[in-house]
Write a protein that holds these residues in place. Structure first.
Motif, PDB file in Angstrom:
ATOM      1  N   TYR A  58       0.826  -1.211   0.000  1.00 51.04           N
ATOM      2  CA  TYR A  58       0.000   0.000   0.000  1.00 51.04           C
ATOM      3  C   TYR A  58       0.862   1.263   0.000  1.00 51.04           C
ATOM      4  O   TYR A  58       0.404   2.321  -0.465  1.00 51.04           O
ATOM      5  CB  TYR A  58      -1.020  -0.022   1.146  1.00 51.04           C
ATOM      6  CG  TYR A  58      -2.158  -1.001   0.893  1.00 51.04           C
ATOM      7  CD1 TYR A  58      -3.062  -0.787  -0.144  1.00 51.04           C
ATOM      8  CD2 TYR A  58      -2.307  -2.152   1.655  1.00 51.04           C
ATOM      9  CE1 TYR A  58      -4.085  -1.691  -0.403  1.00 51.04           C
ATOM     10  CE2 TYR A  58      -3.334  -3.060   1.409  1.00 51.04           C
ATOM     11  CZ  TYR A  58      -4.219  -2.824   0.372  1.00 51.04           C
ATOM     12  OH  TYR A  58      -5.233  -3.722   0.110  1.00 51.04           O
ATOM     13  N   LEU A  69       4.534  -6.046  17.450  1.00 57.37           N
ATOM     14  CA  LEU A  69       3.085  -6.281  17.548  1.00 57.37           C
ATOM     15  C   LEU A  69       2.755  -7.775  17.561  1.00 57.37           C
ATOM     16  O   LEU A  69       1.580  -8.153  17.632  1.00 57.37           O
ATOM     17  CB  LEU A  69       2.356  -5.606  16.380  1.00 57.37           C
ATOM     18  CG  LEU A  69       2.350  -4.071  16.388  1.00 57.37           C
ATOM     19  CD1 LEU A  69       1.775  -3.520  15.078  1.00 57.37           C
ATOM     20  CD2 LEU A  69       1.544  -3.533  17.573  1.00 57.37           C
ATOM     21  N   TYR A 110       3.734 -10.072  15.127  1.00 61.37           N
ATOM     22  CA  TYR A 110       3.770 -10.737  13.824  1.00 61.37           C
ATOM     23  C   TYR A 110       5.200 -11.198  13.516  1.00 61.37           C
ATOM     24  O   TYR A 110       6.156 -10.480  13.794  1.00 61.37           O
ATOM     25  CB  TYR A 110       3.340  -9.785  12.707  1.00 61.37           C
ATOM     26  CG  TYR A 110       1.882  -9.428  12.708  1.00 61.37           C
ATOM     27  CD1 TYR A 110       0.927 -10.347  12.304  1.00 61.37           C
ATOM     28  CD2 TYR A 110       1.452  -8.165  13.104  1.00 61.37           C
ATOM     29  CE1 TYR A 110      -0.422 -10.023  12.297  1.00 61.37           C
ATOM     30  CE2 TYR A 110       0.108  -7.825  13.105  1.00 61.37           C
ATOM     31  CZ  TYR A 110      -0.820  -8.757  12.692  1.00 61.37           C
ATOM     32  OH  TYR A 110      -2.139  -8.424  12.687  1.00 61.37           O
ATOM     33  N   GLN A 116      -2.093 -13.790   7.767  1.00 60.34           N
ATOM     34  CA  GLN A 116      -3.539 -14.052   7.694  1.00 60.34           C
ATOM     35  C   GLN A 116      -3.912 -14.373   6.251  1.00 60.34           C
ATOM     36  O   GLN A 116      -4.070 -13.486   5.429  1.00 60.34           O
ATOM     37  CB  GLN A 116      -4.326 -12.836   8.207  1.00 60.34           C
ATOM     38  CG  GLN A 116      -4.124 -12.586   9.692  1.00 60.34           C
ATOM     39  CD  GLN A 116      -4.981 -11.437  10.191  1.00 60.34           C
ATOM     40  OE1 GLN A 116      -5.931 -11.014   9.537  1.00 60.34           O
ATOM     41  NE2 GLN A 116      -4.647 -10.917  11.364  1.00 60.34           N
ATOM     42  N   GLU A 146      -6.620 -15.299   4.652  1.00 60.00           N
ATOM     43  CA  GLU A 146      -7.807 -14.704   4.031  1.00 60.00           C
ATOM     44  C   GLU A 146      -7.549 -13.243   3.664  1.00 60.00           C
ATOM     45  O   GLU A 146      -7.896 -12.778   2.583  1.00 60.00           O
ATOM     46  CB  GLU A 146      -9.025 -14.786   4.961  1.00 60.00           C
ATOM     47  CG  GLU A 146      -9.574 -16.181   5.172  1.00 60.00           C
ATOM     48  CD  GLU A 146      -8.782 -16.979   6.207  1.00 60.00           C
ATOM     49  OE1 GLU A 146      -7.804 -16.424   6.775  1.00 60.00           O
ATOM     50  OE2 GLU A 146      -9.118 -18.155   6.427  1.00 60.00           O
ATOM     51  N   LYS A 147      -6.953 -12.508   4.609  1.00 56.64           N
ATOM     52  CA  LYS A 147      -6.684 -11.100   4.331  1.00 56.64           C
ATOM     53  C   LYS A 147      -5.662 -10.978   3.205  1.00 56.64           C
ATOM     54  O   LYS A 147      -5.779 -10.126   2.340  1.00 56.64           O
ATOM     55  CB  LYS A 147      -6.185 -10.396   5.599  1.00 56.64           C
ATOM     56  CG  LYS A 147      -6.155  -8.894   5.481  1.00 56.64           C
ATOM     57  CD  LYS A 147      -5.691  -8.202   6.751  1.00 56.64           C
ATOM     58  CE  LYS A 147      -6.776  -8.114   7.799  1.00 56.64           C
ATOM     59  NZ  LYS A 147      -6.358  -7.345   8.995  1.00 56.64           N
ATOM     60  N   TYR A 152      -7.236 -11.406  -0.136  1.00 52.65           N
ATOM     61  CA  TYR A 152      -8.012 -10.211  -0.472  1.00 52.65           C
ATOM     62  C   TYR A 152      -7.120  -9.078  -0.973  1.00 52.65           C
ATOM     63  O   TYR A 152      -7.450  -8.377  -1.934  1.00 52.65           O
ATOM     64  CB  TYR A 152      -8.813  -9.740   0.742  1.00 52.65           C
ATOM     65  CG  TYR A 152      -9.439  -8.385   0.505  1.00 52.65           C
ATOM     66  CD1 TYR A 152     -10.579  -8.265  -0.288  1.00 52.65           C
ATOM     67  CD2 TYR A 152      -8.868  -7.223   1.015  1.00 52.65           C
ATOM     68  CE1 TYR A 152     -11.146  -7.031  -0.550  1.00 52.65           C
ATOM     69  CE2 TYR A 152      -9.421  -5.977   0.761  1.00 52.65           C
ATOM     70  CZ  TYR A 152     -10.554  -5.888  -0.017  1.00 52.65           C
ATOM     71  OH  TYR A 152     -11.106  -4.664  -0.284  1.00 52.65           O
ATOM     72  N   GLY A 161       3.731   5.793  17.584  1.00 53.00           N
ATOM     73  CA  GLY A 161       2.543   4.926  17.546  1.00 53.00           C
ATOM     74  C   GLY A 161       2.246   4.354  16.182  1.00 53.00           C
ATOM     75  O   GLY A 161       1.142   3.864  15.930  1.00 53.00           O
ATOM     76  N   PHE A 188       1.922   1.749  13.403  1.00 53.06           N
ATOM     77  CA  PHE A 188       1.699   0.302  13.450  1.00 53.06           C
ATOM     78  C   PHE A 188       1.569  -0.299  12.052  1.00 53.06           C
ATOM     79  O   PHE A 188       1.256  -1.480  11.903  1.00 53.06           O
ATOM     80  CB  PHE A 188       0.444  -0.025  14.262  1.00 53.06           C
ATOM     81  CG  PHE A 188      -0.783   0.712  13.776  1.00 53.06           C
ATOM     82  CD1 PHE A 188      -1.539   0.208  12.731  1.00 53.06           C
ATOM     83  CD2 PHE A 188      -1.151   1.926  14.334  1.00 53.06           C
ATOM     84  CE1 PHE A 188      -2.646   0.895  12.262  1.00 53.06           C
ATOM     85  CE2 PHE A 188      -2.264   2.625  13.869  1.00 53.06           C
ATOM     86  CZ  PHE A 188      -3.010   2.102  12.831  1.00 53.06           C
ATOM     87  N   PHE A 245      -2.706   9.717  10.068  1.00 51.71           N
ATOM     88  CA  PHE A 245      -3.598   9.152   9.050  1.00 51.71           C
ATOM     89  C   PHE A 245      -2.968   7.866   8.532  1.00 51.71           C
ATOM     90  O   PHE A 245      -1.818   7.887   8.084  1.00 51.71           O
ATOM     91  CB  PHE A 245      -3.785  10.120   7.883  1.00 51.71           C
ATOM     92  CG  PHE A 245      -4.456  11.420   8.228  1.00 51.71           C
ATOM     93  CD1 PHE A 245      -5.813  11.600   7.997  1.00 51.71           C
ATOM     94  CD2 PHE A 245      -3.730  12.474   8.770  1.00 51.71           C
ATOM     95  CE1 PHE A 245      -6.435  12.806   8.291  1.00 51.71           C
ATOM     96  CE2 PHE A 245      -4.342  13.687   9.080  1.00 51.71           C
ATOM     97  CZ  PHE A 245      -5.699  13.853   8.845  1.00 51.71           C
ATOM     98  N   TRP A 246      -3.723   6.795   8.542  1.00 52.58           N
ATOM     99  CA  TRP A 246      -3.178   5.478   8.164  1.00 52.58           C
ATOM    100  C   TRP A 246      -3.691   5.025   6.808  1.00 52.58           C
ATOM    101  O   TRP A 246      -4.902   4.972   6.593  1.00 52.58           O
ATOM    102  CB  TRP A 246      -3.567   4.443   9.219  1.00 52.58           C
ATOM    103  CG  TRP A 246      -3.132   3.043   8.898  1.00 52.58           C
ATOM    104  CD1 TRP A 246      -1.956   2.648   8.321  1.00 52.58           C
ATOM    105  CD2 TRP A 246      -3.869   1.844   9.150  1.00 52.58           C
ATOM    106  NE1 TRP A 246      -1.921   1.274   8.213  1.00 52.58           N
ATOM    107  CE2 TRP A 246      -3.084   0.760   8.712  1.00 52.58           C
ATOM    108  CE3 TRP A 246      -5.119   1.580   9.718  1.00 52.58           C
ATOM    109  CZ2 TRP A 246      -3.505  -0.569   8.820  1.00 52.58           C
ATOM    110  CZ3 TRP A 246      -5.539   0.264   9.820  1.00 52.58           C
ATOM    111  CH2 TRP A 246      -4.737  -0.796   9.382  1.00 52.58           C
TER     112      TRP A 246
END
Lengths: 208, 208
Positions: free
Chosen positions: B23, B56, B58, B66, B68-69, B72, B176, B178, B190-191
């Motif tokens: 992304y 976190l 992972y 994941q 399924e994710k 997608y 912060g 992530f 903004f993520w």
């Protein structure tokens, strides 16, 4: 853009949601008007997100499990609600117990009151900071809509409907759903309120 | 909308990215043109997402962890790239090793070539399905841009710059962060590429 129904099936979007999900709040408030503008019919698909998250290894919402992401999400919701002109109060309990409210939604999926019922449940959760768990909570919403609350609650809690919601959740899992809101146009999956407009545009194009 | 610089600080957006992040590809390709339209300056903030994900819990990208994710995401990338008019080839290796390419980016953050360098690295990863890990890989990109590859690679792999990238990642964690891409306008976070336009609009408003 209008839909030429004679070209094929009426344009339909499957909308998978859980009342516990804050991003489902945004889509529940927006989807009927946005779909109508594109000549798209909404098929409401209530399901329980909890068992899906459990199967993915979460014991609660990822927004609770991941502190940093959780903090961000509440900031994002303030801005998103402002963007869409929606009221917002951060819920003092999250995620809220949504089983009964979803069972009632399943009773209503073919009824004309489904959209307004879902919006009122979501406003209660995310704009009024009130519970949606008990028969009193859900019954109050039904009564306000002028519906026979006792009768609908009885049907919602009947064995057939309980089984129906369980099947919805199993179907969600079988379709590869890993979060909410989730949209399907045929086999094409769109995840999150951020993709609602893309999903509706795709739906309208497919059926144009 | 233009920015009245006399009203305060020039409008600036902090853009945190990792070349391994799909992304981030979308945002790296779009941000300079989109920011220029709003009179906003981009501050490029390369960092390593891997240590953040590890903290976190992972062991790899959540899109790999994941199933399924992950399935997608590749569907979503096809549609997103079509929407933005960007080329797309699903990488045969994911996530790609981005450490050296990020170190070079850190060398370039104040240089006029930073934007084009980042775009060429990302096109290599997500449109040409080529590695970005080795000095040959990164050097080829630098040379194509007419830059002194050997000199830049030496600086990138010097102790000061290695430490600099480590500090970037620590700073990201302290703020912060992530995931990626992440944008900051002042303290407002903004993520995701889906929020780039909102972040730029907010930035332009803050400084108008």
């Amino acid at each position: 853009m209008t839909t030429d129904v004679s070209a094929g099936q009426p344009a339909t979007i499957d909308f998978w949601f859980d009342f516990a999900s804050n991003y489902s709040y945004l889509s529940i408030m927006r989807i009927e008007a946005a779909a109508a503008q594109r000549g798209v019919t909404v098929r409401w698909q209530p399901f329980l997100l909890g068992p899906i998250f459990q199967a993915l290894g979460y014991t609660t919402s990822p927004f609770v499990a991941q502190k940093e992401k959780g903090a961000y999400v509440w900031q994002d919701m303030v801005r998103e609600c402002r963007k869409y002109g929606l009221p917002w109060v951060r819920p003092s309990a999250f995620p809220r117990h949504s089983l009964l409210a979803l069972r009632v939604a399943l009773v209503g999926v073919q009824q004309p009151w489904i959209g307004e019922y879902c919006r009122q449940i979501m406003l209660r959760n995310f704009a009024q900071d009130r519970d949606i768990a008990s028969a009193d909570d859900v019954g109050e919403v039904l009564t306000q809509l002028g519906l026979p609350a006792a009768q609908i609650l009885a049907e919602a809690q009947g064995d057939a409907n309980k089984l129906g919601l369980r099947r919805q959740t199993e179907l969600a899992q079988a379709r590869g759903i890993f979060g909410a809101p989730m949209f399907f146009v045929g086999d094409e999956m769109f995840w999150g309120n951020d993709r609602l407009d893309d999903a509706l545009a795709f739906c309208a194009t497919m059926n144009a």
